[in-house]
Write a protein that holds these residues in place. Sequence first.
Motif, PDB file in Angstrom:
ATOM      1  N   SER A 122      19.243  -1.410   8.268  1.00 20.62           N
ATOM      2  CA  SER A 122      18.677  -1.090   6.816  1.00 20.62           C
ATOM      3  C   SER A 122      20.004  -0.810   5.900  1.00 20.62           C
ATOM      4  O   SER A 122      19.612  -0.787   4.572  1.00 20.62           O
ATOM      5  CB  SER A 122      17.795   0.018   6.832  1.00 20.62           C
ATOM      6  N   LYS A 168      10.976   1.752   2.567  1.00 18.71           N
ATOM      7  CA  LYS A 168       9.755   0.885   2.565  1.00 18.71           C
ATOM      8  C   LYS A 168       9.535  -0.029   1.400  1.00 18.71           C
ATOM      9  O   LYS A 168       9.317  -1.285   1.704  1.00 18.71           O
ATOM     10  CB  LYS A 168       8.420   1.724   2.515  1.00 18.71           C
ATOM     11  N   GLN A 169      10.236   0.556   0.392  1.00 16.21           N
ATOM     12  CA  GLN A 169      10.058  -0.472  -0.923  1.00 16.21           C
ATOM     13  C   GLN A 169      11.000  -1.331  -0.767  1.00 16.21           C
ATOM     14  O   GLN A 169      11.021  -2.430  -1.266  1.00 16.21           O
ATOM     15  CB  GLN A 169      10.200   0.432  -2.219  1.00 16.21           C
ATOM     16  N   ALA A 196      11.923  -3.121   1.763  1.00 18.93           N
ATOM     17  CA  ALA A 196      11.698  -4.123   2.604  1.00 18.93           C
ATOM     18  C   ALA A 196      10.821  -5.276   2.097  1.00 18.93           C
ATOM     19  O   ALA A 196      10.800  -6.126   2.515  1.00 18.93           O
ATOM     20  CB  ALA A 196      11.017  -3.295   3.674  1.00 18.93           C
ATOM     21  N   GLU A 197      10.142  -4.705   1.024  1.00 20.14           N
ATOM     22  CA  GLU A 197       9.360  -5.967   0.242  1.00 20.14           C
ATOM     23  C   GLU A 197       9.851  -6.052  -0.999  1.00 20.14           C
ATOM     24  O   GLU A 197      10.320  -5.203  -1.895  1.00 20.14           O
ATOM     25  CB  GLU A 197       7.800  -5.217   0.139  1.00 20.14           C
ATOM     26  N   PRO A 198       9.867  -7.409  -1.773  1.00 20.25           N
ATOM     27  CA  PRO A 198      10.250  -7.569  -2.963  1.00 20.25           C
ATOM     28  C   PRO A 198       9.298  -7.163  -4.064  1.00 20.25           C
ATOM     29  O   PRO A 198       7.885  -7.068  -3.824  1.00 20.25           O
ATOM     30  CB  PRO A 198      10.324  -9.202  -3.094  1.00 20.25           C
ATOM     31  N   ALA A 238       5.577  -2.769  -4.335  1.00 19.19           N
ATOM     32  CA  ALA A 238       4.437  -2.641  -3.561  1.00 19.19           C
ATOM     33  C   ALA A 238       4.049  -1.021  -3.319  1.00 19.19           C
ATOM     34  O   ALA A 238       4.671  -0.367  -3.019  1.00 19.19           O
ATOM     35  CB  ALA A 238       4.556  -3.277  -2.255  1.00 19.19           C
ATOM     36  N   ASP A 294       1.653  -2.417   3.691  1.00 23.53           N
ATOM     37  CA  ASP A 294       3.282  -2.640   3.249  1.00 23.53           C
ATOM     38  C   ASP A 294       3.642  -1.927   2.223  1.00 23.53           C
ATOM     39  O   ASP A 294       4.812  -1.859   1.923  1.00 23.53           O
ATOM     40  CB  ASP A 294       3.071  -4.137   2.761  1.00 23.53           C
ATOM     41  N   GLY A 295       2.814  -1.158   1.410  1.00 27.41           N
ATOM     42  CA  GLY A 295       3.357  -0.593   0.194  1.00 27.41           C
ATOM     43  C   GLY A 295       3.760   0.991   0.637  1.00 27.41           C
ATOM     44  O   GLY A 295       3.761   1.407   1.395  1.00 27.41           O
ATOM     45  N   GLN A 315      14.781  -6.443  -5.609  1.00 28.09           N
ATOM     46  CA  GLN A 315      15.282  -7.278  -4.486  1.00 28.09           C
ATOM     47  C   GLN A 315      15.296  -8.934  -4.570  1.00 28.09           C
ATOM     48  O   GLN A 315      14.430  -9.246  -5.465  1.00 28.09           O
ATOM     49  CB  GLN A 315      14.068  -6.970  -3.191  1.00 28.09           C
TER      50      GLN A 315
END
Length: 259
Positions: free
Chosen positions: A134, A181-182, A184-186, A189, A194-195, A259
């Motif tokens: 990470s 967590k945030q 990891a996703e563009p 979210a 996934d959010g 991201q």
Amino acid sequence: MPRTDDELDFGERSSGSYPTEQIPSFRPSKYDEPIAPDSRYGAGAYSEQPTEFIETPAANTRGSGAAEVAAPVPEPITRTETVEIPARRGTTDLGLLLLRLAVGGIFLVHGLQKLIGLWNGPGLDGFRTLLEDSGYEQANLLAIAGAVGETAGGALLILGLATPFAGAAVLAVAINAWCFKQAAEPGLAFFAPDGVEYETLLGVAAAAIILTGPGKIAFDGRRGWATRPRFGSFIALVLGIAGGVCLWIFLNGANPLVQ
């Protein structure tokens, strides 16, 4: 010089024409005692201090028409004591207990997964690898500190012991989990899976426990900040937020929102 009684005017024509004079009574003052005979003033001499005039109190002139002086009436004594009445908390303490059990239990379970690999957890090695992937620096030290902090913080929340510090520890972990967590996703979210919905709920619940205190059903129940937290609990909240943000900024550095 008058030579006869008529010339002295003691006759009837002058009888009662001169009013009598009332001579006020005096008494020697404390300075009017005789001076010693061998003094320079001579035997029997008195001091030059003025004599003291004796006034008759109105209360002693009974029957003379003067008003008597009444004795002052003492004022009633009013007692002003502050009596602290315990506030009725109703089901507040029971609600705080349920909140602590839920939040502390979740962090305790996840901490044990990371620390000793319980319940199919990654253990310290797997957690360290996850942190390295990470982008965290000092992943080995951070893995130990994170697993221990999450486990200890969750256990202390369940017990209600050192609650502000336990809440600050799990809040810092929740902030880093939110950022992880945030990132990891563009984009932003929020909704699960996934959010960051789950991490947001845990972080806000931990902050609420810091601000409200653990309640009376806790090991800290007899402490003042357990039921009426004040400035110290706010400081613990600030420290938890600052610790989580600093861990992410200085050991990861990625922007979780872009991201």
